[in-house]
Design an enzyme around this catalytic site. Sequence first.
Site, PDB file in Angstrom:
ATOM      1  N   ARG A  67       0.816  -1.221   0.000  1.00 50.97           N
ATOM      2  CA  ARG A  67       0.000   0.000   0.000  1.00 50.97           C
ATOM      3  C   ARG A  67       0.849   1.270   0.000  1.00 50.97           C
ATOM      4  NH1 ARG A  67      -5.128   0.749   0.837  1.00 50.97           N
ATOM      5  NH2 ARG A  67      -5.483  -1.471   1.037  1.00 50.97           N
ATOM      6  N   ARG A  75     -10.232   3.443  -3.262  1.00 50.79           N
ATOM      7  CA  ARG A  75      -9.045   3.010  -2.512  1.00 50.79           C
ATOM      8  C   ARG A  75      -8.819   3.974  -1.355  1.00 50.79           C
ATOM      9  NH1 ARG A  75      -7.106  -1.971  -3.935  1.00 50.79           N
ATOM     10  NH2 ARG A  75      -7.460  -2.250  -6.149  1.00 50.79           N
ATOM     11  N   ILE A  76      -8.220   3.448  -0.290  1.00 55.27           N
ATOM     12  CA  ILE A  76      -7.903   4.306   0.851  1.00 55.27           C
ATOM     13  C   ILE A  76      -6.566   4.982   0.584  1.00 55.27           C
ATOM     14  CG2 ILE A  76      -7.425   4.319   3.323  1.00 55.27           C
ATOM     15  CD1 ILE A  76      -9.280   1.732   3.355  1.00 55.27           C
ATOM     16  N   LEU A  77      -6.582   6.306   0.647  1.00 56.43           N
ATOM     17  CA  LEU A  77      -5.356   7.070   0.385  1.00 56.43           C
ATOM     18  C   LEU A  77      -4.522   7.172   1.656  1.00 56.43           C
ATOM     19  CD1 LEU A  77      -6.987   9.858  -1.788  1.00 56.43           C
ATOM     20  CD2 LEU A  77      -5.430   8.066  -2.600  1.00 56.43           C
ATOM     21  N   HIS A  88     -18.947  11.035  -0.600  1.00 49.43           N
ATOM     22  CA  HIS A  88     -19.372   9.766  -0.024  1.00 49.43           C
ATOM     23  C   HIS A  88     -20.903   9.703  -0.077  1.00 49.43           C
ATOM     24  CE1 HIS A  88     -19.122   6.256   2.523  1.00 49.43           C
ATOM     25  NE2 HIS A  88     -20.108   6.760   3.247  1.00 49.43           N
ATOM     26  N   ASP A 105      -8.705  12.596   5.420  1.00 47.40           N
ATOM     27  CA  ASP A 105      -7.576  12.416   6.335  1.00 47.40           C
ATOM     28  C   ASP A 105      -7.160  10.951   6.229  1.00 47.40           C
ATOM     29  OD1 ASP A 105      -9.427  10.992   7.775  1.00 47.40           O
ATOM     30  OD2 ASP A 105      -9.605  12.446   9.401  1.00 47.40           O
ATOM     31  N   ASP A 157     -13.247   7.733   5.553  1.00 44.09           N
ATOM     32  CA  ASP A 157     -14.406   8.652   5.553  1.00 44.09           C
ATOM     33  C   ASP A 157     -14.545   9.414   6.871  1.00 44.09           C
ATOM     34  OD1 ASP A 157     -15.024   7.739   2.969  1.00 44.09           O
ATOM     35  OD2 ASP A 157     -16.160   6.067   3.761  1.00 44.09           O
TER      36      ASP A 157
HETATM   37  C1  GRF Z   1     -20.441   7.937  -5.953  1.00 46.78           C
HETATM   38  O1  GRF Z   1     -21.703   7.663  -5.397  1.00 46.78           O
HETATM   39  C2  GRF Z   1     -19.448   8.195  -4.865  1.00 46.78           C
HETATM   40  O2  GRF Z   1     -19.973   8.819  -3.737  1.00 46.78           O
HETATM   41  C3  GRF Z   1     -19.008   6.805  -4.519  1.00 46.78           C
HETATM   42  O3  GRF Z   1     -18.912   6.152  -5.769  1.00 46.78           O
HETATM   43  C4  GRF Z   1     -19.836   6.740  -6.677  1.00 46.78           C
HETATM   44  C5  GRF Z   1     -19.054   7.135  -7.894  1.00 46.78           C
HETATM   45  O4  GRF Z   1     -19.829   7.308  -9.007  1.00 46.78           O
HETATM   46  N1  GRF Z   1     -17.801   6.827  -3.741  1.00 46.78           N
HETATM   47  P1  GRF Z   1     -19.194   7.789 -10.393  1.00 46.78           P
HETATM   48  O5  GRF Z   1     -18.000   6.913 -10.703  1.00 46.78           O
HETATM   49  O6  GRF Z   1     -18.808   9.226 -10.248  1.00 46.78           O
HETATM   50  O7  GRF Z   1     -20.290   7.611 -11.404  1.00 46.78           O
END
Ligand code: GRF
Length: 218
Positions: A65, A91-93, A107, A139, A143
């Site tokens: 990672r 992915r988790i940054l 989110h 961060d 989320d």
């Molecule tokens: C969105 O609902 C976002 O919140 C989530 O994945 C979806 C991405 O959609 N993390 P798209 O690839 O922009 O169509």
Amino acid sequence: MSARVVVLISGTGSNMAALLDAAADPGYGATIVAVGADREAPGLLHARRAGVPTFVTAFADYADRGEWNAALADRIAEYEPDLVVSAGFMRILGPEVVGRYAVVNIHPALLPAFPGAHAVRDALAYGVRVTGATAHFVDEGVDTGPVIEQVTVRVEPDDDVASLHERIKTVERGMLVDVVGRLAREGWTLQDRNVRFGRPAEPRGSIEDPGYATEENR
Ligand code: GRF
């Protein structure tokens, strides 16, 4: 001057496409300088058609990672962004990226409720009547970063994950476009967890000259 924005995606990139459309207006204040992904995401095609540079930093190509995050941070650096937007980036940054750039994520739930990769499914399973979308700074947690903006969506009795996610994505797109434009045009301040649009006020004076003295009380 327009803020330089790198967008990261993993999927269809509909949120990224909305940003691209908004950024076509010079008054928007942000330019999408590159779109990156952790795989050959279908959304990359849209960016390429729009003439925006793309890159793929595939997770599978790195030993761990940390190495992947470092490689991703270096690819992002090539475009010298003012802001990085994670729009459906699954992915988790790590600190290699979030310690170096201001990263905005969207989110599909009202954080801190339902963090993680299955927010829509989890909200539906819990039986909430209202859910929505959150824009937040990233961060090192999952989320957990400071909230920038939220919008609500009602859950209808006959909703399934697909129908609910589709309605969330519709409002989420508008919110993302609004938030990125405001961050780019107005700047922001962060105090504790409170994000405010606007640049910090210039110091109005010093102890010797407090700046609020009028002709009368000087
Ligand atoms: C969105 O609902 C976002 O919140 C989530 O994945 C979806 C991405 O959609 N993390 P798209 O690839 O922009 O169509």
